[in-house]
Scaffold this motif. Structure first.
Motif, short mmCIF file in Angstrom:
data_model
loop_
_atom_site.label_atom_id
_atom_site.label_comp_id
_atom_site.label_asym_id
_atom_site.label_seq_id
_atom_site.Cartn_x
_atom_site.Cartn_y
_atom_site.Cartn_z
N LEU A 1 0.54 -0.96 0.41
CA LEU A 1 -0.01 0.01 -0.16
C LEU A 1 1.04 1.18 -0.12
O LEU A 1 0.39 2.40 -0.39
N SER B 1 -4.45 5.78 -5.92
CA SER B 1 -3.37 5.30 -6.82
C SER B 1 -3.18 5.09 -7.88
O SER B 1 -4.21 5.28 -8.81
N GLU B 2 -2.41 6.05 -8.41
CA GLU B 2 -1.93 6.34 -9.17
C GLU B 2 -1.73 4.87 -10.25
O GLU B 2 -2.15 5.24 -11.71
N GLU C 1 1.10 3.58 -3.37
CA GLU C 1 -0.11 3.44 -4.22
C GLU C 1 -0.45 4.82 -3.92
O GLU C 1 -0.85 5.33 -5.03
N GLY C 2 -0.26 5.33 -2.43
CA GLY C 2 -1.46 6.39 -1.94
C GLY C 2 -0.65 7.67 -2.43
O GLY C 2 0.43 7.65 -2.11
N GLN C 3 -1.25 7.81 -3.47
CA GLN C 3 -0.10 9.68 -3.67
C GLN C 3 -1.61 10.80 -3.98
O GLN C 3 -2.56 11.00 -4.16
#
Length: 304
Positions: A227, A257-258, A230-232
């Motif tokens: 994870l 998540s891009e 993933e977070g942007q």
């Protein structure tokens, strides 16, 4: 092209896996299979994809109506050229910017015209969907300035560290999000030690004084480390003028998540391929309705 498209995924890295997840859930598509490198083609696929063919060359997959190109940037043109030469339309999300993106599109356009097969370029998150938001903001306020800020998706290192110390927690990741009304909401993802019970761990976390002040949602995951990449976060601001009305401010804020959004965007672009002429397209060239495929009429009723 038929209504249901046979789509190949070229490359099985993180983007290829994300595209496969989208194809598996979208009834517009029938997965044709994966094209993998010679060195990795024998590596077993995850169980949910084990029924899909995995080959070293697209010609081994039979009929392919479109290909999602998920290879490293340096290989995108070479791989796309071979696919176009075989009459297979391509969708890619190569991360070129500015002048390089324009030159890349021009080169892909030459190949598409030569082999009489369409290609869609830059169909990811950025460039791609985020570019459409920027363009729409500028369309609404023609005179103005746009600020784009990239930032981590609200990760709280202190809360993550405290959560890792709770018995039964192998690893943890805490993120924070401001929700409408000015309140703050926490999302706490926990990976448990073998044999640990989620209900007991969740109760211990909720009872910790550090987590009492704000609403905390606790989720169990198999792998916290997966994870973390993933977070942007993205913050898009546009200050400008609409007609003669000044001081307009448009704001777009997201935590995404891009990879997931890029895969979703590539699939949407693939839906638009039927009927396209032999040239290279960006998302700006495509009517938004075409991205819905056969759900276009339903989308128009719902979203207009």
């Amino acid at each position: 092209m038929p209504q249901t498209m046979r789509v190949a995924v070229v490359g099985f890295g993180r983007l290829g896996r994300a595209c496969a997840e989208v194809l598996a859930l979208d009834d517009h598509f029938v997965p044709a299979g994966f094209v993998r490198r010679q060195q990795t083609v024998a590596v077993p696929l995850p169980p949910r994809f084990s029924a899909w063919p995995a080959v070293t060359h697209v010609s081994e997959l039979g009929r392919v109506d479109a290909a999602l190109v998920c290879v490293p940037l340096a290989q995108v043109r070479e791989v796309s050229r071979e696919l176009l030469q075989r009459g297979i339309p391509v969708v890619e999300c190569a991360r070129f910017e500015g002048r390089e993106l324009a030159e890349h599109k021009e080169e892909m356009g030459r190949m598409a015209a030569l082999y009489e097969t369409p290609a869609i370029v830059g169909a990811g998150w950025e460039p791609g969907a985020l570019s459409l938001f920027r363009g729409l903001f500028a369309l609404l306020t023609p005179k103005g300035d746009t600020e784009t800020t990239h930032r981590p998706a609200g990760t709280s290192l202190h809360h993550s560290t405290v959560a890792r110390a709770v018995p039964g927690v192998k690893d943890a990741l805490c993120t924070e999000l401001h929700v409408p009304g000015g309140k703050q909401q926490r999302y706490l993802y926990v990976e448990l030690d073998e044999g640990a019970g989620f209900e007991r761990v969740e109760a211990a976390l909720r009872g910790d004084p550090l987590f009492l002040g704000e609403e905390t949602l606790v989720f169990q995951v198999d792998d916290v480390s997966a994870l973390e990449d993933e977070g942007q976060g993205i913050l898009l601001k546009r200050y400008g003028t609409a007609a003669r009305t000044a001081h307009q401010m448009l704001l777009f804020e997201a935590r995404v998540s891009e990879l997931a959004l890029s895969a979703q965007c590539m699939a949407a672009a693939a839906r638009a391929l039927p009927g396209l002429k032999a040239r290279a397209y960006s998302l700006f060239d495509l009517p938004p309705g075409a991205l819905w495929g056969r759900l276009r009429a339903e989308a128009e009723r719902q979203w207009l």
